[in-house]
Write an enzyme that holds these catalytic residues in place. Sequence first.
Site, mmCIF file in Angstrom:
data_model
loop_
_atom_site.group_PDB
_atom_site.id
_atom_site.type_symbol
_atom_site.label_atom_id
_atom_site.label_comp_id
_atom_site.label_asym_id
_atom_site.label_seq_id
_atom_site.Cartn_x
_atom_site.Cartn_y
_atom_site.Cartn_z
ATOM 1 N N LYS A 1 78.950 77.342 62.408
ATOM 2 C CA LYS A 1 78.116 76.808 61.149
ATOM 3 C C LYS A 1 78.181 78.122 59.811
ATOM 4 C CE LYS A 1 76.058 73.500 63.352
ATOM 5 N NZ LYS A 1 73.922 72.405 63.844
ATOM 6 N N LYS B 1 87.539 65.339 64.958
ATOM 7 C CA LYS B 1 86.860 63.979 64.974
ATOM 8 C C LYS B 1 86.542 63.498 64.387
ATOM 9 C CE LYS B 1 82.908 66.911 67.214
ATOM 10 N NZ LYS B 1 82.033 66.713 68.123
ATOM 11 N N LYS C 1 81.474 62.782 59.310
ATOM 12 C CA LYS C 1 80.640 62.393 57.285
ATOM 13 C C LYS C 1 81.562 63.794 56.639
ATOM 14 C CE LYS C 1 76.961 65.437 58.009
ATOM 15 N NZ LYS C 1 76.104 66.259 58.230
#
Length: 331
Positions: free
Chosen positions: A115, A196, A199
Amino acid sequence: MAKPILFSGIQPSERLHVGNYFGALEHFAALQESGKFDCLFCVVDLHSITESFDPKEKKEQILAVAADFLAAGLDPARSVIFQQSQVAAHSELAWILNTITPIGELERMTQYKDKAARQKENVNVGLFDYPVLMAADILLYRAAAVPVGDDQLQHIELARTLARKFNNRFGKTFIEPKGLLARTPRIMSLKDPAKKMSKSQPEGCLFLDDDADAVRAKIARAVTDSGSEVAYDPDHRPGLANLLDLYAAVDPDRREPKTIAKLFAGKQYADFKRGLAEAVARRFEPYRKAKAELARHPERITAMLAEGSAKANRMAAETMHDVKEKLGLAV
Ligand code: TRP
């Protein structure tokens, strides 16, 4: 005798997709139905503000995740469904756990590193401390079982380490929680079977609130592999295997991917994709209806969360009392 406690949470930041459904929501509902645990399911809003967000959208997002919980079958009469920021003890215990957390443990966290690399303009202390707040969520209720995705196992390990460390230093207070993984295979992106479903690649992602037309369009454009026969071969034909895994996951008869491939023997990919799209749309129709109904009554969701949070506050208060005694803070 009291049952073991189960705790899990979902961040109110993303539109949930089919991968989240099988990896989390469906698993939560099955665990609730098992009757083996006293369950708490939390909308972890304090975690969600560690990433860039718009305050004007947050309330909607919180209500949406609470509605996702209900639409998936979580039942406020049996499980405590609540909002993290309404229980101040989460933040309070996180602070206390900070004082026994070596910085090096947090520097090793792969999710933090990912992140931080992605949002360079906002590498805040909350993002770094995220796993400690997550440990507090779990330890606060002395949860024994924590259903999560495999990307969260490193965080669960930290929660175990902190529980052990606190217990050794201050006396037995916390339970060392165990992660529970869902059995469904990971659902991969329709556009890239090596990634994976997420969104961040919306064309490859089936959102739970996508209507039947959107589902058909996305599945029609899903990548398959060269070849023309429908067969299950994850190593050599990962795109097709992912679609068969998805079909098996939504199949009401719970047939294996291989069995489903046989149903389409001699048929074209296009026939298979149409069949898959119908199966997906049918599977999530009751879910979408339930969610639409809830969206018409946001006040019911707010009331449900307030009630859940009141229960969670009572449970949390007992632990915090004990924690403060152990630390010598209770005067
Ligand atoms: N970090 C979890 C996720 O992204 C969400 C979460 C926060 C959580 N607190 C938790 C999950 C406590 C389980 C238990 O999926």
